[in-house]
Design an enzyme around this catalytic site. Structure first.
Site, PDB file in Angstrom:
ATOM      1  N   TYR A 324      10.002 -13.991  21.966  1.00 58.59           N
ATOM      2  CA  TYR A 324       9.992 -12.567  21.931  1.00 58.59           C
ATOM      3  C   TYR A 324       8.687 -12.229  20.615  1.00 58.59           C
ATOM      4  O   TYR A 324       7.841 -11.424  21.146  1.00 58.59           O
ATOM      5  CB  TYR A 324      11.153 -12.148  21.456  1.00 58.59           C
ATOM      6  CG  TYR A 324      11.038 -10.643  21.034  1.00 58.59           C
ATOM      7  CD1 TYR A 324      11.324  -9.832  22.257  1.00 58.59           C
ATOM      8  CD2 TYR A 324      11.058  -9.858  19.748  1.00 58.59           C
ATOM      9  CE1 TYR A 324      11.004  -8.197  22.176  1.00 58.59           C
ATOM     10  CE2 TYR A 324      10.693  -8.871  19.720  1.00 58.59           C
ATOM     11  CZ  TYR A 324      10.974  -7.929  20.730  1.00 58.59           C
ATOM     12  OH  TYR A 324      10.816  -6.334  20.432  1.00 58.59           O
ATOM     13  N   ARG A 384      13.165  -7.465   7.893  1.00 58.27           N
ATOM     14  CA  ARG A 384      13.290  -6.465   7.384  1.00 58.27           C
ATOM     15  C   ARG A 384      13.978  -5.220   8.023  1.00 58.27           C
ATOM     16  O   ARG A 384      14.778  -4.488   7.343  1.00 58.27           O
ATOM     17  CB  ARG A 384      11.992  -5.663   7.021  1.00 58.27           C
ATOM     18  CG  ARG A 384      11.976  -4.409   6.079  1.00 58.27           C
ATOM     19  CD  ARG A 384      10.576  -3.682   6.104  1.00 58.27           C
ATOM     20  NE  ARG A 384      10.169  -3.436   7.427  1.00 58.27           N
ATOM     21  CZ  ARG A 384       9.163  -2.974   8.033  1.00 58.27           C
ATOM     22  NH1 ARG A 384       8.220  -2.933   7.085  1.00 58.27           N
ATOM     23  NH2 ARG A 384       8.855  -2.572   9.336  1.00 58.27           N
ATOM     24  N   ARG A 394      19.478  -3.377  19.966  1.00 58.97           N
ATOM     25  CA  ARG A 394      18.492  -4.156  20.243  1.00 58.97           C
ATOM     26  C   ARG A 394      18.065  -5.228  18.972  1.00 58.97           C
ATOM     27  O   ARG A 394      17.094  -4.722  18.441  1.00 58.97           O
ATOM     28  CB  ARG A 394      17.324  -3.569  20.976  1.00 58.97           C
ATOM     29  CG  ARG A 394      17.540  -2.878  22.282  1.00 58.97           C
ATOM     30  CD  ARG A 394      16.296  -2.105  22.688  1.00 58.97           C
ATOM     31  NE  ARG A 394      15.364  -3.193  23.046  1.00 58.97           N
ATOM     32  CZ  ARG A 394      14.298  -3.503  22.754  1.00 58.97           C
ATOM     33  NH1 ARG A 394      13.656  -2.746  21.461  1.00 58.97           N
ATOM     34  NH2 ARG A 394      13.427  -4.191  23.151  1.00 58.97           N
ATOM     35  N   PHE A 487      -9.487  -6.289   7.759  1.00 62.53           N
ATOM     36  CA  PHE A 487      -8.618  -5.609   8.664  1.00 62.53           C
ATOM     37  C   PHE A 487      -7.507  -6.875   8.882  1.00 62.53           C
ATOM     38  O   PHE A 487      -6.096  -6.372   9.159  1.00 62.53           O
ATOM     39  CB  PHE A 487      -9.380  -5.743   9.953  1.00 62.53           C
ATOM     40  CG  PHE A 487      -8.279  -5.343  11.304  1.00 62.53           C
ATOM     41  CD1 PHE A 487      -7.885  -4.303  11.358  1.00 62.53           C
ATOM     42  CD2 PHE A 487      -8.355  -6.443  12.030  1.00 62.53           C
ATOM     43  CE1 PHE A 487      -6.834  -3.804  12.580  1.00 62.53           C
ATOM     44  CE2 PHE A 487      -7.054  -6.186  13.187  1.00 62.53           C
ATOM     45  CZ  PHE A 487      -6.824  -4.903  13.286  1.00 62.53           C
TER      46      PHE A 487
END
Length: 618
Positions: A324, A384, A394, A487
């Site tokens: 997932y 978290r 979910r 970034f």
């Protein structure tokens, strides 16, 4: 249960404090604790015990539950009513308060913007009113308050970031031919739907930041469709089919407008999604466009596989957990890396594999480093967001992990106070034998079934996430463009900072834990110093976790994994820390020298004004 603890302790002569400093309740001592006889005290204890048990049974029978808040609310409602039977005067007071609350509720319902948090025993469980501009359970669960800044360095960093525009934007220069309306829309929506990365995306090099902005908005739109549990309620098959065709329908329609999906800014993005499609087709180079479409297709397919999956109690196992995370974050890392390399901003070696081998990266483990970086971020978010995800119905904590620690078949069990604290026995309040027996019996009642299983489960997942750190640091080490490095580095440092904040922290089970804004500002500014500064930050947060290990609530195996992960982080960053210490010492020495010389000149000018003239004349 926390309220029952406090009231019971007060009635039986113990301290008026529950098992945690976070669960303190203000109580007014009316001086009647010792006036009750033994029979009345035993009766109240039995009442508390019986009603709390019935509350637990009612919660356990309510399977499955989509609203995780029922776990905390049901237990506390019954425990609070059982703990302290009201007198006639307190009943009148309660009736007055109830009438006032009812009147206030009617008044507040007239305002569409009103919202309130439901607090139980000092722990706010979930916001009562929905966050109108957020998707899913985001904003509907209490966020624990943190300091704005800790110390002058964080305060100064926050002011610099806010006032000095340290992160400049290259978005306008990417819009060839002036500020095109569609580009303006994309730039504006980026700032609205991105909670963390808007400024970091805008600072990317010219010719790249618009590509990444569009990439982000496409995936945000896809994520909005996946996250909407109401629009497709009872129509999961339709939702899965729509996700699988997203790259062929919405992503090909220049006038695309999707209504009725999402909330707030996410809904606005979908309603005007055609503007994003037009920028993708007209202004994003073919190399980047092909990657964006490819990743969108792969991610949508992965999301669709989980639409019909039963996730109320988390993923099936660690393999499903990893799969997932790959579908929603590892693919993002792959796409970003492919764009960086295709546009010539990074070396092809950035697409290599790392120490960890992933089944979804093929036999050659290509893009393994990129996947590890993405999984590190996603696993941190999942850890978290335990309560948010559970309330949303979910959840993603792997069942093969959390069921090792749970006493029931419900993931929401960890939100119960008894799953986070071991209640200490109530010490006797006096030397009288009957008072001592009261305290011992009350302590036995309070300690029954209470342990630290939620924290042991949490720390096991933190240990799993920390195994990704070496690959994440190797990916950053290979970045060559300073703006691309920044970034990538900022979210990685923030991820390990969040893990350090979540580690062994019971507050995670009562709300959302976040790092300080001042700390975030320091992290953002320090990434300008390069990889050495990043290593120092990783070392710092690994030190924080390692320092808590001796007293942490963790199994021996988990502690060993945590110690190994922290040691590996130290091995990778020790040289950078030594260099940083040396530089800091040199800077401090230079600063001290300047200060001493300045003070010397000031003293001479103040107390010996003629000395300079005499020396010159001589």
């Amino acid at each position: 249960v926390g309220a029952a603890e406090t009231a019971l302790r007060r009635r039986l002569g113990g301290p008026s404090k529950a098992g945690s400093k976070r669960s303190r309740i203000d109580d007014d001592d009316d001086g009647d604790e010792t006036s009750d006889d033994d029979d009345a005290a035993e009766s109240r204890v039995a009442s508390v015990r019986g009603r709390a048990q019935s509350a637990r049974q009612r919660v356990d029978d309510d399977q499955p539950r989509a609203d995780g808040g029922v776990v905390v609310r049901a237990l506390n409602d019954d425990a609070r009513s059982a703990a302290d039977p009201p007198s006639s005067s307190s009943r009148r007071t309660a009736a007055t308060k109830a009438a006032a609350a009812k009147k206030k509720k009617k008044k507040s319902s007239k305002s569409a913007a009103s919202s309130s948090n439901e607090a139980t025993n000092g722990h706010a469980t979930a916001a009562a009113a929905p966050a109108l501009n957020k998707q899913g359970a985001y904003g509907k669960v209490h966020t624990h308050a943190t300091k704005l800044a800790a110390g002058p360095l964080e305060l100064w960093a926050g002011l610099r970031l806010k006032l000095l525009n340290v992160l400049d934007s290259n978005m306008e220069s990417d819009a060839s031919g002036g500020a095109h309306p569609d580009v303006i829309f994309c730039d504006a929506m980026l700032g609205k739907v991105s909670r963390s990365f808007a400024a970091v995306i805008r600072q990317l090099p010219e010719g790249l930041c618009l590509d990444i902005c569009v990439f982000y908005l496409v995936l945000r739109a896809l994520d909005t469709v996946e996250d909407d549990m109401e629009a497709f309620k009872g129509k999961e098959a339709e939702k899965a089919a729509r996700l699988r065709k997203f790259h062929e329908t919405e992503l090909k329609d220049r006038d695309c407008s999707v209504a009725g999906i999402g909330e707030g800014d996410e809904a606005a993005l979908l309603e005007k999604f055609g503007a994003v499609v037009r920028v993708l087709e007209d202004r994003v180079p073919e190399k980047s466009r092909a990657v964006i479409v490819d990743v969108c297709q792969a991610m949508a397919s992965g999301m669709a596989d989980y639409v019909t999956a039963e996730l109320a109690q988390g993923t099936k196992d660690v393999a499903a957990y990893d799969a997932y995370c790959h579908a929603v974050a590892g693919l993002v890392g792959e796409g970003l890396t492919r764009i960086f390399v295709a546009r010539g901003f990074e070396h092809p070696s950035l697409e290599d594999g790392g120490e960890l081998e992933w089944p979804f990266c093929g036999d050659d483990n290509k893009l393994g480093l990129a996947n590890s970086m993405g999984l590190f971020l996603q696993k941190t978010n999942i850890i978290r967001d335990y309560l948010e995800d559970y309330v949303d119905g979910r959840a993603f904590w792997p069942q093969t992990v959390w069921r090792q620690y749970a006493q029931t078949g419900d993931l929401g069990e960890f939100a119960r106070p008894t799953a986070r604290f071991k209640a200490a026995a109530v010490p006797p309040s006096s030397s009288k034998k009957k008072d001592a027996s009261r305290g011992d019996y009350a302590g036995a009642v309070l300690a029954k079934g209470a342990d630290d299983r939620s924290l042991r489960c949490l720390n096991a997942l933190v240990a799993d996430a920390l195994t990704l750190v070496p690959d994440a640091l190797e990916y950053l080490r290979r970045c060559e463009s300073p703006r691309v490095y920044r970034f990538c580095a900022i979210p990685q440092i923030m991820a390990i900072a969040t893990l350090a904040e979540c580690f062994d922290n019971p507050a995670l089970f009562t709300g959302v834990v976040k790092i300080r804004k001042g700390l975030t500002a320091r992290i953002i500014l320090d990434t300008e110093k390069g990889h050495e500064a990043t290593l120092c930050w990783f070392n710092h947060f690994a030190q924080r976790i390692a320092a808590q290990l001796p007293t942490a609530h963790a199994d021996a195996d988990t502690k060993q994994k945590l110690a190994s992960a922290c040691q590996r982080c130290f091995d990778l960053s020790d040289e950078a820390v030594k260099t940083q210490i040396l530089k800091s010492s040199q800077t401090a020495a230079l600063f001290g020298t300047v200060v001493v010389l300045g003070l010397g000149f000031a003293i001479r000018a103040l107390f010996f004004p003629g000395l300079a003239d005499a020396y010159a004349a001589r």
